[in-house]
Design a protein around this motif. Structure first.
Motif, mmCIF file in Angstrom:
data_model
loop_
_atom_site.group_PDB
_atom_site.id
_atom_site.type_symbol
_atom_site.label_atom_id
_atom_site.label_comp_id
_atom_site.label_asym_id
_atom_site.label_seq_id
_atom_site.Cartn_x
_atom_site.Cartn_y
_atom_site.Cartn_z
ATOM 1 N N ARG A 269 13.946 14.092 0.320
ATOM 2 C CA ARG A 269 14.018 13.749 -1.098
ATOM 3 C C ARG A 269 12.841 12.861 -1.469
ATOM 4 O O ARG A 269 12.428 11.996 -0.694
ATOM 5 N N LEU A 270 12.317 13.078 -2.671
ATOM 6 C CA LEU A 270 11.165 12.308 -3.126
ATOM 7 C C LEU A 270 11.626 11.023 -3.787
ATOM 8 O O LEU A 270 11.743 10.912 -4.999
ATOM 9 N N GLU A 271 11.931 10.015 -2.974
ATOM 10 C CA GLU A 271 12.334 8.726 -3.500
ATOM 11 C C GLU A 271 12.007 7.651 -2.472
ATOM 12 O O GLU A 271 11.964 7.900 -1.269
ATOM 13 N N LEU A 272 11.783 6.440 -2.975
ATOM 14 C CA LEU A 272 11.521 5.309 -2.098
ATOM 15 C C LEU A 272 12.844 4.697 -1.661
ATOM 16 O O LEU A 272 13.788 4.612 -2.452
ATOM 17 N N PHE B 116 0.821 -1.205 0.000
ATOM 18 C CA PHE B 116 0.000 0.000 0.000
ATOM 19 C C PHE B 116 0.857 1.258 0.000
ATOM 20 O O PHE B 116 0.659 2.168 -0.817
ATOM 21 N N PHE B 117 1.817 1.344 0.905
ATOM 22 C CA PHE B 117 2.613 2.560 1.000
ATOM 23 C C PHE B 117 3.483 2.769 -0.237
ATOM 24 O O PHE B 117 3.633 3.901 -0.713
ATOM 25 N N GLU B 118 4.048 1.696 -0.767
ATOM 26 C CA GLU B 118 4.862 1.856 -1.972
ATOM 27 C C GLU B 118 3.993 2.291 -3.157
ATOM 28 O O GLU B 118 4.408 3.122 -3.966
ATOM 29 N N ARG B 119 2.805 1.776 -3.237
ATOM 30 C CA ARG B 119 1.898 2.170 -4.305
ATOM 31 C C ARG B 119 1.505 3.637 -4.166
ATOM 32 O O ARG B 119 1.489 4.393 -5.142
ATOM 33 N N ALA B 120 1.195 4.040 -2.936
ATOM 34 C CA ALA B 120 0.781 5.422 -2.700
ATOM 35 C C ALA B 120 1.934 6.389 -2.980
ATOM 36 O O ALA B 120 1.751 7.403 -3.675
ATOM 37 N N GLN C 134 5.989 10.078 -8.602
ATOM 38 C CA GLN C 134 6.078 10.163 -10.055
ATOM 39 C C GLN C 134 5.589 11.513 -10.564
ATOM 40 O O GLN C 134 5.974 11.950 -11.650
ATOM 41 N N ARG C 135 4.747 12.174 -9.783
ATOM 42 C CA ARG C 135 4.208 13.479 -10.158
ATOM 43 C C ARG C 135 4.917 14.619 -9.431
ATOM 44 O O ARG C 135 4.466 15.768 -9.498
ATOM 45 N N ALA C 136 6.014 14.288 -8.743
ATOM 46 C CA ALA C 136 6.797 15.275 -7.987
ATOM 47 C C ALA C 136 5.936 15.992 -6.959
ATOM 48 O O ALA C 136 6.063 17.200 -6.748
ATOM 49 N N LEU C 137 5.046 15.259 -6.308
ATOM 50 C CA LEU C 137 4.152 15.810 -5.299
ATOM 51 C C LEU C 137 4.554 15.309 -3.911
ATOM 52 O O LEU C 137 4.985 14.161 -3.763
ATOM 53 N N ARG C 138 4.404 16.165 -2.927
ATOM 54 C CA ARG C 138 4.692 15.810 -1.544
ATOM 55 C C ARG C 138 3.365 15.617 -0.817
ATOM 56 O O ARG C 138 2.726 16.597 -0.423
ATOM 57 N N PRO C 139 2.942 14.384 -0.616
ATOM 58 C CA PRO C 139 1.644 14.161 0.015
ATOM 59 C C PRO C 139 1.725 14.212 1.533
ATOM 60 O O PRO C 139 2.807 14.157 2.129
ATOM 61 N N ALA C 140 0.575 14.314 2.142
ATOM 62 C CA ALA C 140 0.436 14.104 3.582
ATOM 63 C C ALA C 140 -0.351 12.817 3.778
ATOM 64 O O ALA C 140 -1.114 12.406 2.903
#
Length: 289
Positions: free
Chosen positions: A259-262, A61-65, A71-77
């Motif tokens: 950084r936006l990476e897994l 779930f978390f990797e999918r989210a 991929q859209r360069a978005l920082r979610p909460a």
């Protein structure tokens, strides 16, 4: 007698509908709802709502989210109803997220609750078409203001059936001093983006605006009015107007320098869970029914 408040799930759907009305979208997966507005890249429009996932399913779930947003360069909460499960907290922290200092609290009041009127020198009313840009300027930074303004103009001028979005301006001596949005869907309304100009802060203008919207035509047709808060003092200020806490969420956000990476998942492993096979199908073997 304690008034009946809308259910938390209903309030969550109302807030998601606000983002969708402004041009965003919501994807529901087992474990949570991914709310996204790709053109307004801020966490208040990009968040995972109602996070509730089993420990055995959280990795997927978390990797999918995160893949969806990164991929859209978005920082979610990530919004989680307390108490937060230990495995959810550990995983979000491993991905770099940290809980905000204060929870996100949704306050609700019955529409038409009494109270003192707005001061005579403060004029609170619906913003005209030519004033919508002034409303947007109160709430957004330069980089997302144009897109937010376009979304606002579409949602206010061409609402879908059963929905209404009203931009509001408050003026004192002819000068804009505060702004807000009121989104109504069905029998519920939600007040958003109550913002005050720096020179007017601390003088009760925002509280006066909320009082007017709770009683005024901007929320007409609703039985209850909601407003979200991340500051305890707002809850105290709105309590005399009849606002009561109806939902609480812990909001996990990324630090500004994250950084936006897994992270590296490590070496491949076999599936941790797979659907059971019926005895008849197992005996049939490959290529047979």
């Amino acid at each position: 007698m304690t008034p009946t408040l809308p259910e938390p799930a209903t309030l969550a759907r109302l807030h998601r509908a606000f983002v969708v009305a402004l041009g965003g979208y919501a994807l529901e997966f087992a474990g949570g709802v991914l709310v996204t507005h790709e053109r307004i890249p801020v966490p208040i429009f990009n968040f995972v709502d109602e996070v509730s996932v089993a420990a055995e399913r959280q990795t997927a779930f978390f990797e999918r989210a995160l893949d969806h947003y990164f991929q859209r360069a978005l920082r979610p909460a990530f919004r989680v109803v307390p108490p937060v499960a230990d495995h959810v907290d550990r995983t979000l922290r491993r991905f770099g997220f940290r809980p905000s200092p204060e929870p996100r609290v949704v306050l609700v009041a019955e529409r038409g609750t009494g109270g003192p009127e707005v001061p005579a020198d403060v004029d609170v009313r619906r913003a005209g078409d030519a004033e919508v840009a002034q409303v947007a300027a109160f709430w957004t930074h330069d980089r997302e203001r144009d897109e937010f303004l376009r979304s606002l103009e579409v949602a206010t001028g061409h609402p879908n059936p059963g929905e209404r979005l009203v931009p509001v301006l408050a003026r004192r001596s002819g000068a804009p001093v505060a702004a807000a949005l009121v989104f109504t869907r069905g029998s519920l309304a939600e007040i958003h983006a109550v913002s005050t100009s720096p020179a007017e802060r601390g003088q009760g203008v925002a509280t006066h605006v909320v009082r007017r919207l709770l009683n005024g035509p901007e929320s007409e047709g609703a039985t209850h009015v909601a407003i979200a808060s991340t500051t305890p003092r707002l809850s105290r200020r709105l309590a005399p107007l009849g606002f009561t806490e109806a939902m609480r969420q812990v909001e996990y956000v990324l630090p500004a320098d994250a950084r936006l990476e897994l992270p590296d998942p490590g070496p491949p492993t076999p599936p941790r869970w797979r659907p059971p096979r019926s005895p008849s199908r197992a005996r049939a073997g490959p290529g047979r029914a």
